[in-house]
Enzyme design. Structure first.
Site, PDB file in Angstrom:
ATOM      1  N   GLU A 119      12.971 -15.198  48.250  1.00  0.00           N
ATOM      2  CA  GLU A 119      13.158 -14.173  47.211  1.00  0.00           C
ATOM      3  C   GLU A 119      13.955 -14.746  46.024  1.00  0.00           C
ATOM      4  O   GLU A 119      14.932 -15.473  46.226  1.00  0.00           O
ATOM      5  CB  GLU A 119      13.944 -12.990  47.811  1.00  0.00           C
ATOM      6  CG  GLU A 119      14.168 -11.865  46.832  1.00  0.00           C
ATOM      7  CD  GLU A 119      14.994 -10.716  47.432  1.00  0.00           C
ATOM      8  OE1 GLU A 119      15.709 -10.938  48.441  1.00  0.00           O
ATOM      9  OE2 GLU A 119      14.941  -9.607  46.886  1.00  0.00           O
ATOM     10  N   LYS A 196       8.905  -5.342  44.572  1.00  0.00           N
ATOM     11  CA  LYS A 196       9.748  -4.894  45.691  1.00  0.00           C
ATOM     12  C   LYS A 196       9.873  -3.375  45.656  1.00  0.00           C
ATOM     13  O   LYS A 196      10.328  -2.811  44.652  1.00  0.00           O
ATOM     14  CB  LYS A 196      11.118  -5.560  45.560  1.00  0.00           C
ATOM     15  CG  LYS A 196      12.117  -5.263  46.653  1.00  0.00           C
ATOM     16  CD  LYS A 196      13.334  -6.181  46.458  1.00  0.00           C
ATOM     17  CE  LYS A 196      14.417  -5.983  47.484  1.00  0.00           C
ATOM     18  NZ  LYS A 196      15.482  -7.007  47.359  1.00  0.00           N
ATOM     19  N   CYS A 233      12.093  -8.716  50.903  1.00  0.00           N
ATOM     20  CA  CYS A 233      13.403  -8.615  51.576  1.00  0.00           C
ATOM     21  C   CYS A 233      13.712  -7.273  52.235  1.00  0.00           C
ATOM     22  O   CYS A 233      13.251  -6.989  53.318  1.00  0.00           O
ATOM     23  CB  CYS A 233      14.515  -9.032  50.625  1.00  0.00           C
ATOM     24  SG  CYS A 233      16.050  -9.316  51.558  1.00  0.00           S
TER      25      CYS A 233
END
Ligand SMILES: NC(=O)NCCC(=O)O
Length: 384
Positions: A119, A196, A233
């Site tokens: 990330e 994300k 994540c």
């Protein structure tokens, strides 16, 4: 931390458990054994020279009568930042390009088809600081930024699909920042981007200061080597997030991450692996390594004393398969490249065996969830 760094759970088990018991321990803890794959000598030597670990594992699948195997090699790269966090922005980015570029070259020697970086790989994980400057300067266009151009060169040169998670600057929409993975086809063209969906508000992960919740849904990218998706994540704590990528057909879901020992390490081996099991797909969890120090102290309203680092990013990147097996993890402390070979036919084989999708009763949940999200929802509790 003790004087001898704790390298990995697997190494400690191997050191202390007698071989005949170790086999059982591994079977129960990690599932069906993965095979170590022999990687070319030139790759082994290059990795040693360049100071990173190189591991190769293969998952097994059954031979089918009607379909040919669909063998794919994925590469996961975990790395420390190269320069101190107060070095000029462009120098930090260039140094990371160079470092990751030399690891990608080794991945190519190992026949990797799809590679994924950690990330926000072009920058320190500065979202703990809550300072905007200079960190927002690391944000780049997903389509035309220097990092995407760099990845396009890698993709063309090595015939590899590149998943490049960056901090994105979206000039079209008022300079909005996003946490984005750019997917570059092995032809070198930008296949697309995915953002994300869930932003952490835990510990020092003050990420909502910087970018917005993603608006690209759960898109899946059809590549020459299989259908892939990227769950960035913190999204790994959300079972529905994995689920929706899988509903859209993802065979491999990458989970580029940045997370620290004190916060999440006991959860790490479970979450991506469970997602592989629950969704009949492969999952690839990638975490950065090392400590990153910042000039100014910060606190995060959690009672901790002011500090200048995030703590230890524990690496331990791994790949999990739909049958519940997993590769050994990379080191907790060192840069590394994990090469995992898989036959994508395993996804249907396990689906036919366990039928989680077929038995999922999604219409029941759709109906119930539609009620749950109403402001006047009342929990279904029966009282005496
Ligand atoms: N980068 C990020 O989302 N980290 C959050 C912490 C965690 O999910 O372990």
């Amino acid at each position: 931390m003790s004087a001898t760094p704790f390298e990995s759970l697997e190494k400690t088990l191997e050191k202390h458990i007698p071989p005949e018991e170790l086999k059982e321990v591994k079977r129960i803890m990690f599932g069906k054994d993965t095979k170590t794959i022999e990687l070319p000598q030139c790759a082994v030597e290059a990795a040693a020279e360049r100071g990173f670990d190189l591991q190769g594992s293969a998952f097994s699948a059954s031979v089918e009568q009607l379909r040919q195997p669909r063998i794919v090699r994925v590469g996961l790269i975990q790395n420390q930042i190269v320069l101190p966090t107060d070095a000029p922005v462009i120098e930090q980015i260039t140094a990371l390009h160079k470092r990751v570029g030399e690891i990608v070259e080794v991945a190519a020697m190992c026949g990797v088809n799809i590679i994924c970086f950690q990330e926000a790989w072009t920058m320190p994980f500065a979202f703990c600081t809550r300072e905007k400057v200079p960190w927002t300067e690391f944000a780049e266009s997903a389509e035309e930024g220097q990092t995407t151009r760099f990845c396009q060169e890698l993709a063309r040169k090595y015939n590899v699909v590149v998943v490049s998670p960056i901090l994105e600057r979206d000039e079209v929409h008022g300079e909005t920042l996003w946490n984005t993975a750019v997917v570059i086809s092995n032809s070198g063209s930008v296949l697309g981007k995915t953002r994300k969906n869930h932003i952490p508000r835990v510990g020092d992960f003050n990420e909502s200061t910087y970018y917005m919740e993603g608006n690209t849904g759960h898109r899946v990218f059809q590549t020459q080597f299989g259908k892939i998706a990227v769950n960035i994540c913190y999204g790994r704590h959300h079972p529905l997030n994995w689920f929706m990528y899988s509903v859209n057909g993802a065979e491999i879901i990458f989970n580029p991450s940045a997370t620290v020992g004190e916060l999440s390490e006991p959860m790490w081996p479970i979450e991506a692996r469970n997602a592989a099991i629950a969704n009949h797909c492969f999952t690839c969890a990638i975490n950065r390594v090392g400590m990153e120090h910042f000039k100014n102290e910060f606190t995060s309203g959690d009672g901790k004393k002011a500090h200048t680092d995030f703590g230890h990013f524990y690496g331990s990147s791994y790949v999990a398969a739909p049958d519940g097996s997993r590769t050994p993890g990379l080191s907790r402390t060192r840069d590394g490249l994990l090469v995992a070979e898989m036959d994508l036919n395993l996804t249907r084989q396990i689906s036919d065996k366990w039928s989680f999708k077929m038995t999922g009763r999604y219409e029941m949940y759709a109906e119930e969830l539609a009620k749950v999200v109403q402001h006047d929802f009342k929990a279904n509790i029966i009282k005496e």
